[in-house]
Design an enzyme around this catalytic site. Sequence first.
Site, PDB file in Angstrom:
ATOM      1  CG  HIS A  28      -2.367   0.209   0.884  1.00 34.85           C
ATOM      2  ND1 HIS A  28      -3.070  -0.620   0.050  1.00 34.85           N
ATOM      3  CD2 HIS A  28      -3.256   1.177   1.265  1.00 34.85           C
ATOM      4  CE1 HIS A  28      -4.310  -0.205  -0.063  1.00 34.85           C
ATOM      5  NE2 HIS A  28      -4.452   0.893   0.656  1.00 34.85           N
ATOM      6  CE1 TYR A  45     -11.673  -3.806  -1.423  1.00 29.51           C
ATOM      7  CE2 TYR A  45     -14.033  -3.764  -1.831  1.00 29.51           C
ATOM      8  CZ  TYR A  45     -12.797  -3.142  -1.875  1.00 29.51           C
ATOM      9  OH  TYR A  45     -12.689  -1.881  -2.371  1.00 29.51           O
ATOM     10  N   GLY A  52      -5.605   1.208  -4.875  1.00 27.74           N
ATOM     11  CA  GLY A  52      -6.462   0.265  -5.584  1.00 27.74           C
ATOM     12  C   GLY A  52      -6.462   0.517  -7.076  1.00 27.74           C
ATOM     13  NE  ARG A  53      -8.394   5.812  -7.494  1.00 31.06           N
ATOM     14  CZ  ARG A  53      -8.176   7.090  -7.253  1.00 31.06           C
ATOM     15  NH1 ARG A  53      -8.332   7.985  -8.213  1.00 31.06           N
ATOM     16  NH2 ARG A  53      -7.813   7.490  -6.050  1.00 31.06           N
ATOM     17  NE  ARG A 106      -9.540  -0.966  -9.542  1.00 30.69           N
ATOM     18  CZ  ARG A 106      -9.595  -0.778  -8.233  1.00 30.69           C
ATOM     19  NH1 ARG A 106      -9.373  -1.778  -7.398  1.00 30.69           N
ATOM     20  NH2 ARG A 106      -9.860   0.417  -7.717  1.00 30.69           N
ATOM     21  N   GLY A 128      -4.973   6.138  -3.846  1.00 33.83           N
ATOM     22  CA  GLY A 128      -4.867   5.660  -5.219  1.00 33.83           C
ATOM     23  C   GLY A 128      -4.267   4.269  -5.362  1.00 33.83           C
TER      24      GLY A 128
END
Length: 347
Positions: A196, A239, A203-204, A207, A201
């Site tokens: 992390h 999740y 998560g984005r 992807r 941002g």
Amino acid sequence: MRDFNYKNLLALKLPVRIYELIAGIYEYKGKQELYVANFSDVLDKMVEVAKVQSTKSSNAIEGISTNDSRLEELMNKKSRPRNRNEEEIYGYREVLDLIHENYEAIELTKNNILSLHNKLYSYSGENHKGKFKTIDNSIIEVDSFGEKRIRFQPVSAFETEASIDRMLAAYDEAVRAKIPPLLLIPTFVHDFLCIHPFSDGNGRMSRLLTLLLLYKNGFFVGKYISLEMLIENTKDLYYEALEASSGNWHKGKNDNLPFINYMLSILYKAYRECDERFKLIGEKSLTSAERVMKVFENSLEPLSKSDLILLCSDISQRTIERALKELKDGDLIQQIGKGRATKYIKA
């Protein structure tokens, strides 16, 4: 401090389900390459539709949204962002375009990850853009009653850059060792999420990095079918898989299989949907009504006009409207609902 060794993936005892998914993905991948070679002239609209869906869904997973008319204006670059949500949506589309057009030249390096994050926030005034986190963060889950709990405690800010360096070095070593990409990419993305590395941002970015690595390894289905939309549609499973693979992560004793299985399921579903659409494109001898009818025959769910526009991306909206009328008049489909809620199903 967590060690990264992706060669351990070779020792995984893979369940039959994962072998089946990998075999299916490679089979569809080969078929897709033939379709792309033969019907490249009609695929541009599919690419643009997937970009819009990806931008909308990847941001929606993080609670970032705007209305459909504004989304269309932003995606077509007919308007500038008006608020923070739109700034982040606009930035995502720009990074997506960059990856689509330049994936071969974008190496997986620390500087490039920081540059992509900076571009993601290029329309906002956030001072954290393009920088690793300076304050420890937590992955928080909020239940339906508004209660919060820490779902996972990522790497500390102090350890973040060193962890990214070691993770990238391990990835490069795994590529040289020819670790299967369909095992390596989900594991790398999961490790990225556990670190992390950004204040916002993550998560984005995960992807976007998923698409980048898939493209660099020859898996291009994300160009035509939005992986982000499929993830949004199964967000609870997403999740759950993340959490299942995160236990004992800091000790290097976590189980990578749940997240690998989830991501391969998404990839397989995308290839299957892409194959169905390519088959429709290839059936040029059919009338528009016959092609629309084939979509209904392959669907167990009622479909709206918007659904059909996406599924028959090379047919104009007016032609689809005429086909719907023809099929309805012929009692081949029946209408459900009225107005904006109108959908149709095979009679």
